[in-house]
Design an enzyme around this catalytic site. Structure first.
Site, PDB file in Angstrom:
ATOM      1  N   SER A  33     -78.294   4.323 -27.996  1.00  0.00           N
ATOM      2  CA  SER A  33     -78.957   4.962 -26.844  1.00  0.00           C
ATOM      3  C   SER A  33     -78.842   6.476 -26.936  1.00  0.00           C
ATOM      4  O   SER A  33     -77.746   7.035 -26.942  1.00  0.00           O
ATOM      5  CB  SER A  33     -78.310   4.482 -25.545  1.00  0.00           C
ATOM      6  OG  SER A  33     -78.630   5.380 -24.506  1.00  0.00           O
ATOM      7  N   ASP A  55     -89.701   2.612 -26.659  1.00  0.00           N
ATOM      8  CA  ASP A  55     -90.610   2.704 -25.501  1.00  0.00           C
ATOM      9  C   ASP A  55     -92.023   2.225 -25.839  1.00  0.00           C
ATOM     10  O   ASP A  55     -92.896   2.214 -24.964  1.00  0.00           O
ATOM     11  CB  ASP A  55     -90.670   4.147 -24.988  1.00  0.00           C
ATOM     12  CG  ASP A  55     -89.352   4.577 -24.353  1.00  0.00           C
ATOM     13  OD1 ASP A  55     -88.569   3.692 -23.950  1.00  0.00           O
ATOM     14  OD2 ASP A  55     -89.102   5.794 -24.262  1.00  0.00           O
TER      15      ASP A  55
HETATM   16  C1  S3P Z   1     -84.704   8.595 -23.902  1.00  0.00           C
HETATM   17  C2  S3P Z   1     -84.030   7.606 -24.568  1.00  0.00           C
HETATM   18  C3  S3P Z   1     -84.420   6.193 -24.540  1.00  0.00           C
HETATM   19  C4  S3P Z   1     -85.830   6.002 -24.029  1.00  0.00           C
HETATM   20  C5  S3P Z   1     -86.105   6.834 -22.813  1.00  0.00           C
HETATM   21  C6  S3P Z   1     -85.916   8.312 -23.130  1.00  0.00           C
HETATM   22  C7  S3P Z   1     -84.205   9.968 -23.986  1.00  0.00           C
HETATM   23  O1  S3P Z   1     -83.536   5.500 -23.701  1.00  0.00           O
HETATM   24  O2  S3P Z   1     -86.077   4.655 -23.731  1.00  0.00           O
HETATM   25  O3  S3P Z   1     -87.419   6.637 -22.349  1.00  0.00           O
HETATM   26  O4  S3P Z   1     -84.957  10.912 -23.677  1.00  0.00           O
HETATM   27  O5  S3P Z   1     -83.058  10.147 -24.376  1.00  0.00           O
HETATM   28  P1  S3P Z   1     -82.103   4.952 -24.219  1.00  0.00           P
HETATM   29  O6  S3P Z   1     -81.307   6.101 -24.628  1.00  0.00           O
HETATM   30  O7  S3P Z   1     -81.508   4.233 -23.053  1.00  0.00           O
HETATM   31  O8  S3P Z   1     -82.453   4.031 -25.353  1.00  0.00           O
END
Ligand code: S3P
Length: 441
Positions: free
Chosen positions: A169, A321
């Site tokens: 993440s 996403d």
């Molecule tokens: C993001 C990370 C992703 C993504 C979100 C934006 C970011 O989430 O799904 O729309 O800008 O760091 P996760 O870190 O929970 O995977």
């Protein structure tokens, strides 16, 4: 005013050049880093969507002033932890998981207690993934069941941590990096691959951060309490927003599109890799590097005879996403597409894996589900003619976009509710669709 749209006709062949909205992840990060810089930062082409406007409101509540001049936001920072909170305050991250997780990282030294809240969707999302590492830094955090509202009170006695981030993440990784900026000593994170905009931005600011690429993960070492100056940044287009136009073109007949000036950082281009493996011929042209980020024009042409994919889970984080719209391509391809280990999709603005499966079944596609793995039985002849109504999807913007692209490529008479959800990430989505020729009422 009504908050739904109607689409009753497929889109006619088109050949267009477009810009999509600016990158959401990068927009939020430029604001948060500008709030920690010494002096003035100038950010142009900032995405003006609700998630980003909530980021601006949040730093303002924390005592950082900004103004807009022409196409540029001017933000004045006072260095690390330069927030100035006079009393206990509440900040509202709205729908944005990124803002909510990242701002917690910047509040590790806050002298006053800050309460973090969000909308209905964000209030269902789990924050243990950031609460656990933040507590290791020595921060005082209170929350019931790891959900919002969260109360955070910073500490004068922060300590650097070593942490294994094994979800993949970017929100968790970035939260820890921002916490480490405000912590003395060197913090070390072993992270599963995820988008790396925070690291690239800090590198471009000459911040002491080291990144060692291992086979499946990155080892990040970051030294805290090093100040950096205000910066200029011009935000490129968002590949997550581009993805809907990529698929619209691919699944329409005799159409072409060029999507200009899009961020094509390797940690974001899973959709292009996946679709090209399925037989698409998506090309990146006029590539350049800007502050460590790869940017290009994306060229797409319609393609018939797409074939199924057995998608390696290694590609998951770089397309996290985009899976909903990738599923639509799988639905129109020959053969059975296999996607595995997609549990993270259910941790987003809505339970996207569950909703994605339900959506595919509602348009007549057979889907086998084994926990977080799915098989999509593609049907290249799929054409819709029934009435469809999309509602109750927690106002998830990406489900709204998916429904529009399905209606415009496969047909049927669609009523799609919660039009306002587009303001989260891509406010001019419908305007661009209409310019290309879509009939939307
Ligand atoms: C993001 C990370 C992703 C993504 C979100 C934006 C970011 O989430 O799904 O729309 O800008 O760091 P996760 O870190 O929970 O995977």
């Amino acid at each position: 005013m009504s908050n739904h749209i109607l689409i009753e006709k497929r889109i006619n062949a088109f050949n267009k050049k477009i810009f999509v909205s600016s990158d959401k992840s990068i927009s939020i990060r430029t604001i948060l880093l500008a709030s920690q810089a010494v002096g003035i930062s100038r950010i142009s082409n900032l995405l003006e969507s609700e998630d980003v406007l909530n980021s601006l409101k949040t730093i303002k509540k924390l005592g950082i002033q900004y103004k807009k001049s022409g196409n540029t936001y001017i933000i004045e920072g006072f260095g690390l932890n330069g927030f100035n909170t006079q009393k206990k305050i509440t900040v509202n991250a709205g729908n944005s998981g990124t803002l909510a997780r990242l701002i917690l990282g910047l509040l590790v030294k806050s002298k006053k207690r800050v309460k973090l809240i969000g909308d209905k969707s964000l209030s269902k999302r789990d924050f243990s993934r950031v609460i656990i590492p933040l507590r290791k830094f020595g921060v005082n955090i209170r929350s019931k069941k790891n959900l919002l509202p969260i109360q955070i009170l910073g500490s004068e006695f922060l300590r650097p941590i070593k942490y294994n981030e094994n979800i993949g993440s970017a929100q968790v990784k970035s939260c820890m990096i921002l916490a480490a900026l405000n912590t003395p000593g060197i913090s070390v994170f072993n992270t599963k691959a995820s988008r790396n905009h925070t690291e690239l931005m800090l590198k471009s600011l000459k911040y002491p951060i080291k990144i060692e690429k291992k086979r499946d993960n990155d080892l990040i070492e970051i030294r805290g309490l090093s100040q950096f100056k205000g910066f200029n940044y011009s935000v490129p287009g968002d590949i997550s927003s581009a993805s809907f136009f990529i698929v619209l073109t691919l699944l329409s007949k005799k159409s072409e599109i060029v999507i200009k000036n899009v961020n094509v950082n390797n940690s974001r281009v899973g959709i292009i890799k996946i679709l090209n493996k399925m037989g698409a011929n998506i090309k990146l042209k006029r590539k350049k590097i800007y502050k460590g980020e790869k940017i290009a024009n994306i060229h797409v042409k319609s393609k018939e005879n797409l074939k199924a994919i057995n998608c390696h889970p290694k590609l998951n984080s770089s397309a996290i996403d985009e899976f909903l719209i990738i599923f639509l391509v799988a639905a129109k391809s020959k053969g059975i597409s296999k996607f595995k280990e997609l549990g993270e999709m259910n941790k987003k603005e809505s339970k996207r894996l569950n909703l994605g499966v339900k959506f595919l079944r509602s348009i007549g596609i057979k889907v086998d589900r084994f926990k977080n793995n799915i098989n999509i039985h593609g049907n290249p002849n799929l054409i819709l003619s029934k009435n469809f109504e999309m509602k109750n999807f927690l106002k998830d913007h990406r489900i709204f976009f998916l429904s529009c692209i399905t209606a415009l490529t496969l047909g049927g008479k669609w009523k799609i509710t919660d039009k306002d959800s587009i303001n989260t990430s891509f406010p001019n989505f419908l305007e661009i669709l209409k310019k290309i020729g879509a009939q939307i009422h």
